[in-house]
Design a protein around this motif. Structure first.
Motif, PDB file in Angstrom:
ATOM      1  N   THR A  99     -11.426  18.592  26.050  1.00  0.00           N
ATOM      2  CA  THR A  99      -9.702  19.106  25.261  1.00  0.00           C
ATOM      3  C   THR A  99      -9.911  18.037  23.927  1.00  0.00           C
ATOM      4  N   GLN A 100     -10.017  19.609  22.457  1.00  0.00           N
ATOM      5  CA  GLN A 100     -10.084  19.199  20.921  1.00  0.00           C
ATOM      6  C   GLN A 100      -8.903  18.600  20.051  1.00  0.00           C
ATOM      7  N   THR A 101      -7.816  18.895  20.805  1.00  0.00           N
ATOM      8  CA  THR A 101      -6.496  18.145  20.364  1.00  0.00           C
ATOM      9  C   THR A 101      -6.255  16.877  19.912  1.00  0.00           C
ATOM     10  N   LEU A 102      -5.933  16.736  18.224  1.00  0.00           N
ATOM     11  CA  LEU A 102      -6.123  15.166  17.664  1.00  0.00           C
ATOM     12  C   LEU A 102      -4.338  15.293  17.472  1.00  0.00           C
ATOM     13  N   PRO A 103      -4.227  14.281  17.327  1.00  0.00           N
ATOM     14  CA  PRO A 103      -3.088  14.257  16.365  1.00  0.00           C
ATOM     15  C   PRO A 103      -3.002  14.559  15.280  1.00  0.00           C
ATOM     16  N   THR A 104      -1.591  14.541  13.754  1.00  0.00           N
ATOM     17  CA  THR A 104      -2.001  15.128  12.507  1.00  0.00           C
ATOM     18  C   THR A 104      -2.806  13.920  11.532  1.00  0.00           C
ATOM     19  N   ALA A 105      -3.280  14.325  11.003  1.00  0.00           N
ATOM     20  CA  ALA A 105      -4.186  12.754   9.945  1.00  0.00           C
ATOM     21  C   ALA A 105      -3.393  12.792   8.470  1.00  0.00           C
ATOM     22  N   LEU A 106      -3.036  11.395   7.847  1.00  0.00           N
ATOM     23  CA  LEU A 106      -1.818  11.095   7.298  1.00  0.00           C
ATOM     24  C   LEU A 106      -2.226  11.277   6.429  1.00  0.00           C
ATOM     25  N   GLY A 107      -1.559  12.588   5.738  1.00  0.00           N
ATOM     26  CA  GLY A 107      -1.521  12.718   4.563  1.00  0.00           C
ATOM     27  C   GLY A 107      -1.592  12.138   2.948  1.00  0.00           C
ATOM     28  N   PHE A 108      -2.191  12.841   1.650  1.00  0.00           N
ATOM     29  CA  PHE A 108      -1.729  12.303   0.369  1.00  0.00           C
ATOM     30  C   PHE A 108      -0.558  12.041   0.184  1.00  0.00           C
ATOM     31  N   GLU A 109       0.341  10.949   0.400  1.00  0.00           N
ATOM     32  CA  GLU A 109       1.052  10.978  -0.267  1.00  0.00           C
ATOM     33  C   GLU A 109       1.646  10.708  -1.956  1.00  0.00           C
ATOM     34  N   GLU A 110       2.466  11.163  -2.130  1.00  0.00           N
ATOM     35  CA  GLU A 110       2.602  11.506  -3.835  1.00  0.00           C
ATOM     36  C   GLU A 110       2.625  10.597  -4.451  1.00  0.00           C
ATOM     37  N   THR A 111       3.667   9.877  -4.080  1.00  0.00           N
ATOM     38  CA  THR A 111       4.171   8.136  -4.546  1.00  0.00           C
ATOM     39  C   THR A 111       4.311   6.990  -3.268  1.00  0.00           C
ATOM     40  N   PHE A 112       3.937   5.742  -3.862  1.00  0.00           N
ATOM     41  CA  PHE A 112       3.938   4.649  -2.868  1.00  0.00           C
ATOM     42  C   PHE A 112       5.257   4.707  -2.674  1.00  0.00           C
ATOM     43  N   SER A 113       5.378   4.717  -1.278  1.00  0.00           N
ATOM     44  CA  SER A 113       6.621   3.559  -1.015  1.00  0.00           C
ATOM     45  C   SER A 113       6.688   2.460   0.771  1.00  0.00           C
ATOM     46  N   SER A 114       6.248   1.374   0.177  1.00  0.00           N
ATOM     47  CA  SER A 114       5.786   0.668   1.275  1.00  0.00           C
ATOM     48  C   SER A 114       6.664  -0.354   2.320  1.00  0.00           C
ATOM     49  N   LYS A 115       7.381  -0.546   3.281  1.00  0.00           N
ATOM     50  CA  LYS A 115       8.004  -1.570   4.271  1.00  0.00           C
ATOM     51  C   LYS A 115       7.490  -2.659   4.941  1.00  0.00           C
ATOM     52  N   ILE A 116       7.914  -4.223   4.269  1.00  0.00           N
ATOM     53  CA  ILE A 116       7.701  -4.819   4.831  1.00  0.00           C
ATOM     54  C   ILE A 116       8.603  -5.483   6.248  1.00  0.00           C
ATOM     55  N   SER A 117       8.478  -5.785   7.568  1.00  0.00           N
ATOM     56  CA  SER A 117       9.843  -5.795   7.477  1.00  0.00           C
ATOM     57  C   SER A 117       9.201  -7.238   8.215  1.00  0.00           C
ATOM     58  N   LEU A 118       9.698  -8.335   7.986  1.00  0.00           N
ATOM     59  CA  LEU A 118       9.850  -9.350   8.191  1.00  0.00           C
ATOM     60  C   LEU A 118       9.983 -10.046  10.058  1.00  0.00           C
ATOM     61  N   GLN A 119       9.334 -11.351  10.220  1.00  0.00           N
ATOM     62  CA  GLN A 119       9.845 -11.112  12.105  1.00  0.00           C
ATOM     63  C   GLN A 119      10.428 -12.688  12.181  1.00  0.00           C
ATOM     64  N   GLN A 120      10.716 -13.368   9.988  1.00  0.00           N
ATOM     65  CA  GLN A 120      11.527 -14.546  10.327  1.00  0.00           C
ATOM     66  C   GLN A 120      12.240 -14.052   9.050  1.00  0.00           C
ATOM     67  N   SER A 121      14.234 -14.075   9.000  1.00  0.00           N
ATOM     68  CA  SER A 121      14.480 -13.952   7.944  1.00  0.00           C
ATOM     69  C   SER A 121      13.724 -15.458   6.692  1.00  0.00           C
ATOM     70  N   VAL A 122      13.754 -15.551   5.327  1.00  0.00           N
ATOM     71  CA  VAL A 122      13.275 -16.204   4.657  1.00  0.00           C
ATOM     72  C   VAL A 122      14.822 -16.461   3.385  1.00  0.00           C
ATOM     73  N   ASP A 123      15.137 -17.344   3.165  1.00  0.00           N
ATOM     74  CA  ASP A 123      15.741 -17.666   2.113  1.00  0.00           C
ATOM     75  C   ASP A 123      15.608 -18.257   0.371  1.00  0.00           C
ATOM     76  N   ASN A 124      14.266 -18.290   0.434  1.00  0.00           N
ATOM     77  CA  ASN A 124      14.050 -18.191  -0.809  1.00  0.00           C
ATOM     78  C   ASN A 124      12.818 -17.119  -1.368  1.00  0.00           C
ATOM     79  N   THR A 125      12.407 -17.015  -2.387  1.00  0.00           N
ATOM     80  CA  THR A 125      12.603 -16.003  -3.322  1.00  0.00           C
ATOM     81  C   THR A 125       9.684 -16.807  -2.873  1.00  0.00           C
ATOM     82  N   GLN A 126       9.705 -18.077  -2.849  1.00  0.00           N
ATOM     83  CA  GLN A 126       8.541 -18.713  -2.904  1.00  0.00           C
ATOM     84  C   GLN A 126       7.866 -18.105  -2.079  1.00  0.00           C
ATOM     85  N   SER A 127       8.934 -17.981  -0.791  1.00  0.00           N
ATOM     86  CA  SER A 127       8.157 -17.344   0.600  1.00  0.00           C
ATOM     87  C   SER A 127       7.816 -16.349   1.144  1.00  0.00           C
ATOM     88  N   LEU A 128       8.085 -15.428  -0.404  1.00  0.00           N
ATOM     89  CA  LEU A 128       7.304 -14.119  -0.279  1.00  0.00           C
ATOM     90  C   LEU A 128       6.472 -13.651  -1.222  1.00  0.00           C
TER      91      LEU A 128
END
Lengths: 202, 479
Positions: free
Chosen positions: B234-263
């Protein structure tokens, strides 16, 4: 004693009485009489100096030849001046405006931070700051930042601070009459006692 | 490397990258203290079981596949964190963006495996071995636990990466031999594997030896599809990741933080992703925005948005990190944060800096801009300015505190104060003054006329003063 001598001479953190620190670079102030009076021949480079007196009596004018010289090839930051430095007068004194940066912090905390960062970052070769709330601690930080960033920092302080201890390498008190500036050199490396200098008022 | 790869350099060559503990890796990268305590990630679905654990937890006796109750009994002080697929997905996406610097085709094959086409990049990196070294270096720098697999086709590469313990690269013959020795429970979904095991078929070789059509009819037609997949039919493969024009990335924290130092670790991670994105596209950013997502779904605090603007476009991670660190020090979190996202605003073409032995003009400009950015982003835009001269008779119009270049430098020869008050200060009438100078504006500009003189106050300060409508004003001091 023979073994101790090179150690003493090698460390610039040890000041020896009446020993001229020739290895420490200095910047001529542009006033021969003042340069002659300061051991080392000028304002200590990469260190903190203090000029104490009423703001407006001639502190900035005293430094203008140095600012003009340094601004020809590198950045000079003016932090928290009590007035707007007037561009026509600065150009007249030979200051290159392209290399002049005006920083206006709104709080004392920001002022202390700006002085330290500007001196430490290494972008500015000279920092002139007006710091009425300076304390021995902030001056110590400014001195270390100046060494780290190889920046010549000149701090203008009120005359009342002259009796406060300070880590500055050079301390000058300034006063003025109609025609003359009265300078009192109260601290410098290898200075014994104090010296009085009179300069014609610009 | 096997000769079949080097001889057919133009043929696509897929490398499988298996990342078995994405969520744990992300946690350890974004929260450094997690290295020191026992951390266990447990499956969300019942029955809860351990799916990954850090070294500290493994040392005290936690084992993968252990039930949650048993794990809790062994290490009651451990931090047990529920698996969150969205975190793994975000992290895998950011890894894929980094991998795009080595290959134009990167595929998120499944939740734990990435596929990277390395055949086309071979010559660029000077051969497979330097390329693989670079790739390993990159993955290690991301703090990832990973295994590589290189097989005769993409599906084989993913299987090798996932299950092979010793050899990580195989040609077609080696792969077929290796695959036939695998247990069906390893390579098939549990329901299909159970059906085969009920027939006494335990190894893949035994399964392949059976008549596939009758098996499909009797059990599930997916069995035939899986066989074709594993044998590369079978030759089918999932679609390759595209080259996005703009950067936007998110990281979800597994434990919330209450000060900027921890970020700061999260931020460092996002900035590295951004810079990899920029380097890949030969671009640089001139501004970016950090969004702090506060915990709680309903009635939660609105997203805190923090802007960072630069005088000069950059793709330098160290510079951005230093500026963001200073910027965050001025921010007070009003509510705990459980997610951080970074958006690069405007992107510009990257202009590489030339290195000179002597400090040149460009370098001076860059250093000046660096200080301006540092101060502006901490103290505000209005707190830093440069001085410019303008051709005007009115003193207050002759200077501009802005970043604009000077319009015109007027000829000078007159005595001017170094300290200037744009809004002149009212003063008492002077005792004596000298050096009178008459200045006036054009009739089309309110027709202002002033006579300036110089006097000296009781402190010895020389002042530049004028009289207007009977009131004296101080315009500046000869400091």
């Amino acid at each position: 004693m023979d073994a101790l001598t090179p150690l003493l001479q090698g460390s610039r953190h040890i000041w020896r009485g009446q020993h001229h620190p020739t290895e420490h670079p200095s910047i001529p102030s542009g006033h021969p009489a003042l340069d002659q009076a300061i051991p080392g021949g000028g304002f200590p480079a990469h260190a903190l100096s203090e000029i104490m007196g009423v703001y407006g009596v001639g502190g900035l004018s005293l430094c203008l030849p140095m600012v003009a010289s340094v601004s020809q090839h590198s950045l000079v930051a003016l932090i928290n001046p009590p007035y707007t430095p007037y561009a026509p007068a600065l150009v007249y004194a030979g200051v290159k405006l392209d290399n002049l940066l005006l920083i206006l912090p709104s709080t004392d905390k920001d002022l202390q931070w700006s002085i330290e960062q500007s001196a430490k970052q290494g972008s500015a070769s000279m920092v002139l700051c007006w710091n009425p709330q300076a304390t021995p601690k902030t001056q110590r930080r400014a001195q270390l930042a100046s060494e780290q960033g190889q920046c010549t920092t000149i701090c203008f302080r009120p005359a009342a601070h002259r009796h406060q201890s300070s880590h500055a390498n050079l301390r000058l008190c300034i006063d003025a009459s109609n025609t003359e500036l009265h300078l009192e050199l109260i601290k410098a490396k290898a200075l014994v006692g104090s010296k009085h200098i009179r300069l014609a008022r610009p | 490397m096997s000769t079949h790869h080097s001889k057919s350099a133009r043929r696509k060559c897929w490398l499988g990258i298996f990342t078995p503990q994405l969520q744990l890796d992300q946690l350890c990268i974004t929260q450094s203290e997690m290295h020191e305590i026992e951390v266990v990630i447990v499956r969300r679905q019942k029955p809860s079981a351990v799916i990954s654990a850090n070294k500290t937890a493994l040392q005290v006796g936690i084992e993968l596949g252990q039930t949650l109750d048993r794990a809790k009994a062994i290490a009651p002080s451990a931090r047990f964190i529920e698996q969150r697929p969205e975190i793994e997905q975000e992290f895998q996406h950011s890894i894929a963006i980094q991998l795009q610097s080595m290959s134009s085709e990167v595929i998120c094959y499944d939740s734990e495996t990435l596929l990277v086409e390395i055949g086309a990049s071979e010559s660029l990196f000077g051969g497979f071995d330097p390329l693989l070294d670079k790739l390993r270096e990159l993955l290690s720098s991301l703090g990832l636990c990973f295994r590589l697999g290189l097989g005769p086709h993409p599906h084989a590469s993913t299987l090798i990466a996932r299950y092979a313990n010793t050899a990580w690269q195989m040609d077609a013959k080696e792969y077929k031999q290796w695959l036939e020795q695998r247990l069906v429970t390893e390579v098939l979904p549990l329901s299909l594997a159970d059906s085969l095991e009920a027939m006494g078929v335990h190894q893949v070789g035994q399964w392949f030896a059976l008549d596939q059509r009758s098996l499909s009819r009797r059990f599930d037609k997916r069995l035939l599809e899986f066989k074709q997949l594993y044998l590369g039919e079978t030759q089918t493969l999932p679609t390759a990741l595209g080259f996005e024009e703009t950067f936007s990335s998110k990281i979800s924290l597994q434990q919330s933080v209450d000060n900027t130092q921890s970020l700061r670790f999260v931020l460092a991670r996002l900035i590295n992703d951004l810079c990899a994105f920029l380097r890949l596209r030969q671009q640089a950013c001139i501004s970016c925005e950090l969004a702090l997502h506060h915990e709680g779904r309903r009635n939660c605090h609105p997203i805190t948005r923090i802007q960072l603007s630069l005088s000069e476009a950059t793709q330098n991670a160290a510079q951005l990190q230093s500026l963001w660190q200073q910027r965050l020090e001025t921010v007070t979190l009003e509510s705990p944060v459980d997610g951080v996202s970074l958006d690069a605003g405007q992107l510009q073409a990257y202009e590489a800096k030339t290195q000179d032995l002597l400090l040149n003009r460009n370098q001076q400009r860059t250093e000046k801009n660096g200080l301006i950015d540092l101060i502006r982003n901490r103290l505000g835009t209005e707190s830093v300015c440069t001085l410019c001269l303008y051709d005007d008779h009115r003193p207050e119009q002759q200077l501009e505190t802005s970043a604009k270049p000077p319009a015109y430098v007027m000829p000078l020869g007159l005595q001017r104060p170094v300290g200037f008050y744009p809004n002149a200060k009212p003063i008492c009438a002077p005792q004596g003054s000298h050096h009178t100078e008459y200045l006036e504006s054009g009739w089309w500009l309110n027709d202002q006329r002033r006579i300036y003189t110089i006097d000296q106050d009781s402190n010895g300060t020389k002042r530049w003063i004028y009289c207007e409508k009977g009131q004296w004003f101080c315009q500046g001091v000869f400091d």
